[in-house]
Design an enzyme around this catalytic site. Structure first.
Site, mmCIF file in Angstrom:
data_model
loop_
_atom_site.group_PDB
_atom_site.id
_atom_site.type_symbol
_atom_site.label_atom_id
_atom_site.label_comp_id
_atom_site.label_asym_id
_atom_site.label_seq_id
_atom_site.Cartn_x
_atom_site.Cartn_y
_atom_site.Cartn_z
ATOM 1 N N GLN A 101 -0.855 -9.237 -7.958
ATOM 2 C CA GLN A 101 -1.897 -9.238 -6.931
ATOM 3 C C GLN A 101 -3.228 -9.746 -7.491
ATOM 4 O OE1 GLN A 101 -2.030 -5.221 -5.314
ATOM 5 N NE2 GLN A 101 -0.826 -5.875 -3.547
ATOM 6 N N GLU A 142 -6.035 2.134 2.350
ATOM 7 C CA GLU A 142 -4.603 2.428 2.225
ATOM 8 C C GLU A 142 -4.089 2.261 0.793
ATOM 9 O OE1 GLU A 142 -2.342 0.496 5.398
ATOM 10 O OE2 GLU A 142 -4.015 0.927 6.734
ATOM 11 N N HIS A 146 -0.973 6.142 -3.077
ATOM 12 C CA HIS A 146 -0.127 5.711 -4.203
ATOM 13 C C HIS A 146 -0.589 6.329 -5.521
ATOM 14 C CE1 HIS A 146 2.133 2.605 -2.172
ATOM 15 N NE2 HIS A 146 1.087 1.858 -1.915
HETATM 16 C C1 LIG Z 1 -1.176 -0.986 0.683
HETATM 17 S S1 LIG Z 1 -1.973 -1.885 -0.594
HETATM 18 C C2 LIG Z 1 -3.577 -2.076 0.139
HETATM 19 C C3 LIG Z 1 -4.257 -3.301 -0.373
HETATM 20 C C4 LIG Z 1 -5.647 -3.605 0.187
HETATM 21 N N1 LIG Z 1 -6.525 -2.459 0.162
HETATM 22 C C5 LIG Z 1 -5.579 -4.148 1.583
HETATM 23 O O1 LIG Z 1 -5.945 -3.422 2.498
HETATM 24 O O2 LIG Z 1 -5.173 -5.309 1.740
HETATM 25 C C6 LIG Z 1 -2.235 -0.673 -1.885
HETATM 26 C C7 LIG Z 1 -3.018 -1.177 -3.077
HETATM 27 O O3 LIG Z 1 -3.330 -0.054 -3.922
HETATM 28 C C8 LIG Z 1 -3.192 -0.469 -5.260
HETATM 29 N N2 LIG Z 1 -3.034 0.706 -6.122
HETATM 30 C C9 LIG Z 1 -2.078 1.656 -6.047
HETATM 31 N N3 LIG Z 1 -2.241 2.562 -7.031
HETATM 32 C C10 LIG Z 1 -3.338 2.197 -7.731
HETATM 33 C C11 LIG Z 1 -4.039 2.734 -8.844
HETATM 34 N N4 LIG Z 1 -3.621 3.846 -9.472
HETATM 35 N N5 LIG Z 1 -5.149 2.101 -9.264
HETATM 36 C C12 LIG Z 1 -5.588 0.968 -8.663
HETATM 37 N N6 LIG Z 1 -4.971 0.408 -7.607
HETATM 38 C C13 LIG Z 1 -3.858 1.007 -7.140
HETATM 39 C C14 LIG Z 1 -1.987 -1.366 -5.226
HETATM 40 O O4 LIG Z 1 -1.881 -2.131 -6.408
HETATM 41 C C15 LIG Z 1 -2.304 -2.170 -3.962
HETATM 42 O O5 LIG Z 1 -3.204 -3.199 -4.295
#
Ligand SMILES: C[S@@+](CC[C@H](N)C(=O)[O-])C[C@H]1O[C@@H](n2cnc3c(N)ncnc32)[C@H](O)[C@@H]1O
Length: 276
Positions: A101, A142, A146
């Protein structure tokens, strides 16, 4: 505290999930990896626009302009960060645990001529690689579902925000306990997407323990979850709706579109501020 699911997210695994999704993604949602927002059932705006609308609603709550620095936590492939930079003039740093990403977002920002105002980095929200007080605002669309520990993420956000700096995020939550009959399908879905659900009553105490002042909690389930999943399930039935990378990844498994009838699965918009 998260609900009693069996999932304990590991950021490296979440990163691998998004590396796979990035490879699959055909750009169906215009680069945004989040739900749309529709005020009314008969609002015919397509998802790409409705997703940008959610980004804009959140951005407006940040009160930022060209003099400000914004941290976008969980930036996806950068569409929200680029939109925030264009709309407000602010400098935006997006972070993700997916190297795929970060590379895609950087290439898209280059192509859009926005590299002077947006940058993307591989970083884990649980341990932000930034100085104290280095951002004027933070947004997390969102992504927090995670992360292994929401409260730790709030502590980190508090640390990197300047006094008075605002946070706005959206999250999925368990509005009411999931009925026993749906429990195992829901748990499987949460495992497949490496997510946990918060409980609504947890947000204010978590923010307060992390040193942030709660300002707003809005249940956006109807406007976002129901209406996005409705369009996704129409597409599954071949009715010309929408097919997202999430839907593709879910395949035949219980996926987001199956949650359309699960009233207990909700989404919130949450806002807070670092005390002055
Ligand atoms: C559902 S996507 C949402 C992406 C973006 N916010 C959007 O609305 O297009 C979830 C994002 O959270 C990031 N993510 C999940 N866990 C993370 C962490 N511990 N630290 C940083 N980013 C994280 C993922 O890599 C992904 O980019």
């Amino acid at each position: 505290m998260s609900s009693a699911h069996t999932v304990f997210p590991v950021p490296e695994e979440v990163g691998r999930l998004y590396d796979r999704l990035t490879a699959l993604d055909t750009g169906t949602v215009g680069g945004s990896l989040h739900l749309g927002y529709w005020d009314a059932e008969d609002d015919g705006v397509p998802l790409v626009e409705a997703a940008d609308r959610l980004t804009d609603m959140m951005t407006d709550r940040l009160h930022v302009d060209e003099n400000h620095r914004v941290l976008d936590i969980g930036c996806g492939v950068g569409q929200p960060a680029m939109r925030i930079a264009r709309r407000t003039g602010a400098h935006v740093t997006g972070i993700s645990v997916s190297r795929g990403q970060v590379a895609r977002a950087t290439a898209l920002a280059d192509a859009a001529g926005l590299r002077d105002r947006v940058e993307f980095r591989y970083a884990d929200a649980m341990r932000l690689p930034f100085e104290d007080n280095s951002f004027d605002a933070a947004i997390a669309i969102e992504s927090i579902f995670h992360m292994p520990d929401r409260e730790q993420v709030f502590r980190e956000i508090r640390r990197v925000l300047r006094p008075g700096g605002r946070l706005v995020l959206t999250d999925f939550f368990e509005r009411d306990p999931i009925p026993a009959g749906l429990r195992s399908a829901m748990d499987r879905c949460l495992r497949d997407f490496i997510m946990t659900l918060a409980r609504p009553e947890d947000y204010v105490p978590m923010l307060s323990r992390a040193g942030l002042r709660f300002t707003e909690l809005l249940d956006i389930t109807e406007e976002c979850v129901r209406r996005t999943f409705d369009r996704m399930s129409r597409s599954r039935r071949g009715e010309g709706g929408l097919r997202t990378a999430f839907d593709a990844a879910a395949g035949e498994k219980f996926g987001p579109a199956d949650m359309i009838d699960v009233d207990e699965f909700g989404a919130v918009l949450l806002a807070a501020q670092k005390p002055v």
